[in-house]
Scaffold this motif. Structure first.
Motif, PDB file in Angstrom:
ATOM      1  N   ASP A   6       0.781  -1.116  -0.100  1.00 52.60           N
ATOM      2  CA  ASP A   6       0.162  -0.067   0.019  1.00 52.60           C
ATOM      3  C   ASP A   6       0.854   1.279  -0.012  1.00 52.60           C
ATOM      4  O   ASP A   6       0.619   2.263  -0.613  1.00 52.60           O
ATOM      5  CB  ASP A   6      -0.734   0.053   1.022  1.00 52.60           C
ATOM      6  CG  ASP A   6      -2.121  -1.177   1.215  1.00 52.60           C
ATOM      7  OD1 ASP A   6      -2.318  -1.408   0.177  1.00 52.60           O
ATOM      8  OD2 ASP A   6      -2.528  -1.429   2.415  1.00 52.60           O
ATOM      9  N   VAL A   7       1.774   1.161   0.917  1.00 53.09           N
ATOM     10  CA  VAL A   7       2.625   2.408   0.933  1.00 53.09           C
ATOM     11  C   VAL A   7       3.527   2.593  -0.347  1.00 53.09           C
ATOM     12  O   VAL A   7       3.576   3.819  -0.801  1.00 53.09           O
ATOM     13  CB  VAL A   7       3.793   2.131   2.180  1.00 53.09           C
ATOM     14  CG1 VAL A   7       4.779   3.371   2.139  1.00 53.09           C
ATOM     15  CG2 VAL A   7       3.017   2.119   3.554  1.00 53.09           C
ATOM     16  N   THR A   8       3.955   1.569  -0.959  1.00 50.49           N
ATOM     17  CA  THR A   8       4.842   1.581  -2.237  1.00 50.49           C
ATOM     18  C   THR A   8       3.875   2.125  -3.077  1.00 50.49           C
ATOM     19  O   THR A   8       3.891   2.878  -3.961  1.00 50.49           O
ATOM     20  CB  THR A   8       5.122   0.243  -2.557  1.00 50.49           C
ATOM     21  OG1 THR A   8       6.102  -0.157  -1.312  1.00 50.49           O
ATOM     22  CG2 THR A   8       5.997   0.385  -4.021  1.00 50.49           C
ATOM     23  N   LEU A  11       3.282   5.951  -2.847  1.00 47.65           N
ATOM     24  CA  LEU A  11       4.413   6.606  -3.404  1.00 47.65           C
ATOM     25  C   LEU A  11       4.582   6.744  -4.923  1.00 47.65           C
ATOM     26  O   LEU A  11       4.886   7.711  -5.547  1.00 47.65           O
ATOM     27  CB  LEU A  11       5.887   5.983  -2.887  1.00 47.65           C
ATOM     28  CG  LEU A  11       6.181   6.279  -1.482  1.00 47.65           C
ATOM     29  CD1 LEU A  11       7.342   5.214  -0.947  1.00 47.65           C
ATOM     30  CD2 LEU A  11       6.362   7.618  -1.193  1.00 47.65           C
ATOM     31  N   ILE A  12       4.250   5.872  -5.473  1.00 47.12           N
ATOM     32  CA  ILE A  12       4.149   5.577  -6.965  1.00 47.12           C
ATOM     33  C   ILE A  12       3.044   6.502  -7.468  1.00 47.12           C
ATOM     34  O   ILE A  12       3.413   7.183  -8.689  1.00 47.12           O
ATOM     35  CB  ILE A  12       4.252   3.904  -7.552  1.00 47.12           C
ATOM     36  CG1 ILE A  12       5.396   3.346  -7.082  1.00 47.12           C
ATOM     37  CG2 ILE A  12       3.813   4.045  -9.144  1.00 47.12           C
ATOM     38  CD1 ILE A  12       5.107   1.812  -7.228  1.00 47.12           C
ATOM     39  N   ARG A  13       2.108   6.387  -7.074  1.00 44.56           N
ATOM     40  CA  ARG A  13       0.623   7.165  -7.441  1.00 44.56           C
ATOM     41  C   ARG A  13       1.352   8.825  -7.535  1.00 44.56           C
ATOM     42  O   ARG A  13       0.578   9.399  -8.357  1.00 44.56           O
ATOM     43  CB  ARG A  13      -0.387   6.736  -6.477  1.00 44.56           C
ATOM     44  CG  ARG A  13      -1.900   6.897  -7.298  1.00 44.56           C
ATOM     45  CD  ARG A  13      -2.712   6.339  -6.291  1.00 44.56           C
ATOM     46  NE  ARG A  13      -2.684   5.942  -4.979  1.00 44.56           N
ATOM     47  CZ  ARG A  13      -2.820   4.589  -4.703  1.00 44.56           C
ATOM     48  NH1 ARG A  13      -2.898   3.692  -5.829  1.00 44.56           N
ATOM     49  NH2 ARG A  13      -2.566   4.241  -3.547  1.00 44.56           N
ATOM     50  N   LYS A  36      -0.434  -1.923 -19.520  1.00 51.22           N
ATOM     51  CA  LYS A  36       0.211  -3.108 -19.759  1.00 51.22           C
ATOM     52  C   LYS A  36       1.601  -2.742 -19.807  1.00 51.22           C
ATOM     53  O   LYS A  36       2.656  -3.593 -18.973  1.00 51.22           O
ATOM     54  CB  LYS A  36       0.039  -3.883 -21.444  1.00 51.22           C
ATOM     55  CG  LYS A  36      -1.112  -4.595 -21.283  1.00 51.22           C
ATOM     56  CD  LYS A  36      -1.506  -5.396 -22.375  1.00 51.22           C
ATOM     57  CE  LYS A  36      -0.728  -4.979 -23.478  1.00 51.22           C
ATOM     58  NZ  LYS A  36      -1.011  -5.919 -24.734  1.00 51.22           N
ATOM     59  N   CYS A  37       2.348  -1.780 -20.102  1.00 50.09           N
ATOM     60  CA  CYS A  37       3.645  -1.134 -20.251  1.00 50.09           C
ATOM     61  C   CYS A  37       4.064  -0.880 -18.851  1.00 50.09           C
ATOM     62  O   CYS A  37       5.153  -1.223 -18.326  1.00 50.09           O
ATOM     63  CB  CYS A  37       3.976  -0.159 -21.199  1.00 50.09           C
ATOM     64  SG  CYS A  37       5.460   0.465 -21.321  1.00 50.09           S
ATOM     65  N   VAL A  38       3.299  -0.239 -17.845  1.00 56.72           N
ATOM     66  CA  VAL A  38       3.532   0.106 -16.753  1.00 56.72           C
ATOM     67  C   VAL A  38       3.736  -1.062 -15.895  1.00 56.72           C
ATOM     68  O   VAL A  38       4.600  -1.461 -14.965  1.00 56.72           O
ATOM     69  CB  VAL A  38       2.507   1.085 -15.990  1.00 56.72           C
ATOM     70  CG1 VAL A  38       2.912   1.117 -14.571  1.00 56.72           C
ATOM     71  CG2 VAL A  38       2.436   2.403 -16.595  1.00 56.72           C
ATOM     72  N   TYR A  46       3.541  -3.112  -9.610  1.00 56.20           N
ATOM     73  CA  TYR A  46       2.753  -2.157  -9.341  1.00 56.20           C
ATOM     74  C   TYR A  46       1.780  -2.277 -10.809  1.00 56.20           C
ATOM     75  O   TYR A  46       2.518  -2.261 -11.911  1.00 56.20           O
ATOM     76  CB  TYR A  46       3.382  -0.837  -9.542  1.00 56.20           C
ATOM     77  CG  TYR A  46       2.450   0.267  -9.620  1.00 56.20           C
ATOM     78  CD1 TYR A  46       1.671   0.762  -8.434  1.00 56.20           C
ATOM     79  CD2 TYR A  46       2.250   0.889 -10.556  1.00 56.20           C
ATOM     80  CE1 TYR A  46       0.806   1.692  -8.530  1.00 56.20           C
ATOM     81  CE2 TYR A  46       1.326   2.292 -10.532  1.00 56.20           C
ATOM     82  CZ  TYR A  46       0.824   2.399  -9.757  1.00 56.20           C
ATOM     83  OH  TYR A  46      -0.186   3.489  -9.562  1.00 56.20           O
ATOM     84  N   GLU A  47       0.377  -2.267 -10.714  1.00 55.57           N
ATOM     85  CA  GLU A  47      -0.317  -2.128 -11.553  1.00 55.57           C
ATOM     86  C   GLU A  47      -1.272  -0.955 -11.377  1.00 55.57           C
ATOM     87  O   GLU A  47      -1.919  -0.987 -10.330  1.00 55.57           O
ATOM     88  CB  GLU A  47      -1.166  -3.478 -11.669  1.00 55.57           C
ATOM     89  CG  GLU A  47      -0.428  -4.600 -11.922  1.00 55.57           C
ATOM     90  CD  GLU A  47      -1.395  -5.936 -12.338  1.00 55.57           C
ATOM     91  OE1 GLU A  47      -2.443  -5.935 -12.415  1.00 55.57           O
ATOM     92  OE2 GLU A  47      -0.825  -7.164 -11.839  1.00 55.57           O
TER      93      GLU A  47
END
Length: 127
Positions: A6-8, A11-13, A36-38, A46-47
């Motif tokens: 969740d934390v990761t 941070l990515i978001r 798909k690339c991400v 991470y999706e």
């Protein structure tokens, strides 16, 4: 309690616009292909969620960092494609530099090579 995943994700978001700009810097793309690339580039760690993607694309388009166009229908349904603009490439470069600066600061702050001072030995003062 928040999990590590969740934390990761949080941070990515916070960097989703830069991530999308980076994908589009490699070439024009449409929504599902960007997702798909991400997932592929993160090795499945991470999706990105579809609503997050389209919210970000709208924000990027409104800011003239990306532009959209409709593809042809030769391969089934008509798709909306996105391309990064020169302003988007400039923003990607700046966002990447901001990320590096923040990462370097966090790396220094989280280094554990020196023993931590206790509140008792430094009088409880922190700068």
């Amino acid at each position: 309690m928040a999990t590590s995943k969740d934390v990761t994700s949080n941070l990515i978001r916070g960097n989703i616009d830069a991530i999308i700009l980076c994908v589009l810097a490699d070439g024009d793309s449409y929504g599902y292909e960007i997702l798909k690339c991400v997932a592929h580039k993160s090795l499945g760690d991470y999706e990105m969620k579809e609503p997050s993607l389209y919210t970000s694309l709208k924000r990027l388009e409104k800011s003239s960092l990306v532009e959209s166009y409709w593809g042809d229908e030769t391969q089934g349904a008509r798709r909306k494609y996105y391309r990064v603009t020169q302003a988007g490439l400039d923003e990607l470069e700046q966002a990447t530099e901001r990320w590096r600066e923040v990462r370097d600061i966090i790396d220094r702050l989280l280094e554990t090579t020196a023993p931590a001072k206790s509140a008792a030995t430094d009088g409880g003062h922190h700068e």
